[in-house]
Design an enzyme around this catalytic site. Structure first.
Site, PDB file in Angstrom:
ATOM      1  N   GLN A  99       0.730  -1.226   0.000  1.00 33.44           N
ATOM      2  CA  GLN A  99       0.000   0.000   0.000  1.00 33.44           C
ATOM      3  C   GLN A  99       0.765   1.285   0.000  1.00 33.44           C
ATOM      4  O   GLN A  99       1.911   1.307  -0.353  1.00 33.44           O
ATOM      5  CB  GLN A  99      -0.911  -0.057   1.175  1.00 33.44           C
ATOM      6  CG  GLN A  99      -1.893   0.689   0.887  1.00 33.44           C
ATOM      7  CD  GLN A  99      -3.210   0.861   1.024  1.00 33.44           C
ATOM      8  OE1 GLN A  99      -4.010   0.148   1.188  1.00 33.44           O
ATOM      9  NE2 GLN A  99      -3.489   1.922   0.887  1.00 33.44           N
ATOM     10  N   GLY A 150      -9.254  -4.277   4.226  1.00 31.32           N
ATOM     11  CA  GLY A 150      -9.304  -2.836   4.030  1.00 31.32           C
ATOM     12  C   GLY A 150      -8.865  -2.380   2.662  1.00 31.32           C
ATOM     13  O   GLY A 150      -8.965  -1.193   2.341  1.00 31.32           O
ATOM     14  N   GLU A 151      -8.383  -3.294   1.836  1.00 28.85           N
ATOM     15  CA  GLU A 151      -7.950  -2.893   0.500  1.00 28.85           C
ATOM     16  C   GLU A 151      -7.775  -4.118  -0.378  1.00 28.85           C
ATOM     17  O   GLU A 151      -7.038  -5.046  -0.051  1.00 28.85           O
ATOM     18  CB  GLU A 151      -6.624  -2.139   0.593  1.00 28.85           C
ATOM     19  CG  GLU A 151      -6.087  -1.685  -0.748  1.00 28.85           C
ATOM     20  CD  GLU A 151      -4.683  -1.137  -0.637  1.00 28.85           C
ATOM     21  OE1 GLU A 151      -3.782  -1.685  -1.303  1.00 28.85           O
ATOM     22  OE2 GLU A 151      -4.493  -0.165   0.114  1.00 28.85           O
TER      23      GLU A 151
END
Length: 385
Positions: free
Chosen positions: A18, A324-325
């Protein structure tokens, strides 16, 4: 928000990375290989479901991921759930390989030029990015293709395209993004907020609190994440994460926030460092099947569901788990059988939405042309719209 757990899925898959650096978030390039030789049949919330990878090979092997591999980000409101039980399972032969790029501060990439800007999905007039498979939430970054801060009006125009999502996830507080998103989001939309820099946790909390007081309420915030993939990127140890989360939680409580506080990392980092499970109110991880290299887009949903199980198992089944991603790039180089394209992105996200979309956040709302291309030239092209 519905959270899935799957019992006893024995897989060592791998994930993604990320944002990093400066005002800008850049994915740490990483690849993990998961080889599945047999079908897993599990029970999810009382219903039998077949988990079957769409993968390239059943006999390739690579070395296991390092202990610094990990995930990131946070969810929406959490709800209790009953752990699923396995109705039938078979041993899955697994192997994984990870390649980690350490975070670093960097300026916007010089490749974000006029040619790239022409395809920018920021606040453009092109609404062609309709998406059939929708997850619980979507990530949003407030930057133009050059890396400058978007204006309040530009943010509002972006958010109009995202009004159907229950959750908007932010990574930091720069560019007045918290107050701009509060003003531009749809009524009823919740926010997952983030503190990105660990040397200014108190300042970030002050900015968040000021935006909440002026434009919304703490009821609009489901979660605040303190740190993103810091263990994965080699920027912090688990014991440091404990300190950061404690500092953030204390400052947030003093500001009037009593909701969920987490630290996000990759699923591999959490599995290899299960002590991370202790510090967050629930477990949030980042995972992208593109970086696996052996998963076709049709298998992205099953792959992610199994990563949820692996994280849940690693954390002892004591806390809820949320992705979350997750996403798929539309341009760049192939990573094994994972080929970037708009069609493949929609296939992958539709598969994820069908399998576990209520427990996941899509990455990303728009292309990030300000980023460096990265090892596979995909970093700029994860936008759904």
């Amino acid at each position: 928000m519905q959270l899935f757990s799957i019992f006893n899925a024995m897989l060592l898959g791998s994930a993604m990375a990320q944002p990093i650096a400066h005002l800008h978030h850049q994915h740490a390039a990483k690849r993990d290989v998961v080889v599945v030789t047999e079908t897993q049949i599990v029970t999810v919330n009382g219903e039998g479901q077949t988990i079957d990878y769409v993968h390239a090979s059943a006999d390739s092997t690579t070395e296991a991921p390092s202990t610094t591999e990990a995930a990131q980000y946070a969810p929406t409101t959490t709800t209790s759930y009953t752990p699923a039980t396995t109705t039938s399972s078979s041993e899955a032969e697994t192997s994984s390989e990870a390649e980690k790029t350490t975070s670093q501060k960097e300026e916007p990439s010089s490749t974000s030029s006029s040619a790239a800007a022409a395809s920018s999905s920021s606040s453009s007039d092109d609404d062609s990015g309709s998406f059939s498979g929708q997850t619980k939430g979507i990530t949003y970054s407030p930057y133009t293709s050059s890396g400058a801060c978007k204006s309040k009006d530009e943010v509002a125009a972006d958010l109009k395209k995202l009004s159907d999502y229950s959750l908007i996830r932010l990574y930091g507080v720069d560019c007045n993004q918290v107050e701009n998103v509060f003003q531009g989001k749809a009524e009823g939309q919740k926010l997952m907020l983030g503190i990105f820099y660990m040397d200014s946790i108190s300042d970030a909390v002050s900015e968040i609190a000021a935006a909440v007081e002026k434009y919304g309420s703490w009821n609009d915030v489901t979660t605040v994440s303190v740190g993103n993939e810091l263990v994965n990127n080699g920027e912090a140890t688990p014991s440091q994460i404990k300190e950061y989360v404690a500092t953030g939680r204390s400052a947030l409580k003093a500001a009037g926030y009593t909701g969920k506080v987490v630290s996000v990392d990759t699923h591999v980092a959490i599995i290899n460092n299960p002590e991370l499970c202790e510090y967050s109110d629930y477990i949030v991880f980042n995972a992208h099947s593109y970086w696996d290299g052996t998963i076709y887009p049709e298998g992205a949903g099953s792959w992610l569901l199994l990563q949820m199980q692996r994280v849940w198992d690693a954390c002892g089944g004591d806390k809820d788990v949320f992705c979350g991603e997750t996403g798929w790039p539309t341009q760049g180089d192939a990573n094994g059988v994972a080929v970037p394209s708009k069609e493949n992105q929609e296939t992958a996200l539709s598969a994820i939405a069908s399998s576990c979309g209520s427990s996941a956040v899509s990455f990303n709302a728009f292309d990030d042309l300000w980023k460096n291309p990265g090892s596979k030239n995909v970093e700029q092209y994860w936008g759904l719209y």
